[in-house]
Design a protein around this motif. Structure first.
Motif, PDB file in Angstrom:
ATOM      1  N   TRP A 161       0.719  -1.247  -0.098  1.00 51.07           N
ATOM      2  CA  TRP A 161      -0.035   0.047   0.112  1.00 51.07           C
ATOM      3  C   TRP A 161       1.045   1.362   0.029  1.00 51.07           C
ATOM      4  O   TRP A 161       2.103   1.291   0.520  1.00 51.07           O
ATOM      5  CB  TRP A 161      -0.999  -0.025   1.209  1.00 51.07           C
ATOM      6  CG  TRP A 161      -0.433  -0.059   2.537  1.00 51.07           C
ATOM      7  CD1 TRP A 161       0.150   0.884   3.335  1.00 51.07           C
ATOM      8  CD2 TRP A 161      -0.038  -1.199   3.444  1.00 51.07           C
ATOM      9  NE1 TRP A 161       0.725   0.811   4.497  1.00 51.07           N
ATOM     10  CE2 TRP A 161       0.695  -0.626   4.692  1.00 51.07           C
ATOM     11  CE3 TRP A 161      -0.115  -2.612   3.164  1.00 51.07           C
ATOM     12  CZ2 TRP A 161       1.116  -1.557   5.340  1.00 51.07           C
ATOM     13  CZ3 TRP A 161       0.218  -3.341   4.266  1.00 51.07           C
ATOM     14  CH2 TRP A 161       1.017  -2.736   5.209  1.00 51.07           C
TER      15      TRP A 161
ATOM     16  N   GLN B  59      -8.774  -6.240  -2.034  1.00 56.73           N
ATOM     17  CA  GLN B  59      -9.348  -5.458  -1.181  1.00 56.73           C
ATOM     18  C   GLN B  59      -9.826  -6.106  -0.260  1.00 56.73           C
ATOM     19  O   GLN B  59     -10.721  -7.179  -0.353  1.00 56.73           O
ATOM     20  CB  GLN B  59     -10.246  -4.652  -2.039  1.00 56.73           C
ATOM     21  CG  GLN B  59     -10.733  -3.633  -1.266  1.00 56.73           C
ATOM     22  CD  GLN B  59     -11.416  -2.516  -1.919  1.00 56.73           C
ATOM     23  OE1 GLN B  59     -11.557  -2.510  -3.138  1.00 56.73           O
ATOM     24  NE2 GLN B  59     -12.023  -1.440  -1.163  1.00 56.73           N
TER      25      GLN B  59
ATOM     26  N   PRO C 131      -7.891  -0.618  -1.796  1.00 53.45           N
ATOM     27  CA  PRO C 131      -7.226  -1.865  -2.620  1.00 53.45           C
ATOM     28  C   PRO C 131      -5.797  -1.705  -2.381  1.00 53.45           C
ATOM     29  O   PRO C 131      -5.206  -0.693  -2.220  1.00 53.45           O
ATOM     30  CB  PRO C 131      -7.879  -1.508  -3.945  1.00 53.45           C
ATOM     31  CG  PRO C 131      -8.033   0.047  -3.979  1.00 53.45           C
ATOM     32  CD  PRO C 131      -8.774   0.080  -2.673  1.00 53.45           C
TER      33      PRO C 131
END
Length: 85
Positions: free
Chosen positions: A10, A71, A77
């Motif tokens: 992320w 996700q 996501p």
């Protein structure tokens, strides 16, 4: 059946990867899209969706690895990748 160690990322393409739970892939049908004793062929795509999250991955290197996105509930996501154990 194939088992993969997975990682999620992320924060964008240059961000750090983080270990995630292993992913076990078991798919069977009359034409053996994924062989019961092997890995998915390069280019095979798998997508799933359910109460525990969703994902979409593509296999590479004769099923030795995959890349895609996932996700999970309450989260945005993330990039998702794995390598065969």
């Amino acid at each position: 059946m194939s088992l993969y160690h997975t990682e999620i990322q992320w924060g964008g393409p240059g961000a750090e990867w983080h270990k995630d739970s292993d992913l076990q892939i078991v798919i069977g049908n009359r034409n053996q899209v994924v062989p019961s004793s092997g890995r998915p062929e390069t280019g095979t795509q798998v997508t799933w969706s359910g109460p525990q999250g969703n994902g979409s991955i593509t296999f590479f290197d004769d099923g030795a690895s995959f890349q895609g996105a996932a996700q999970f509930p309450g989260e945005g996501p993330v990039a998702y990748r794995g390598s065969a154990t």
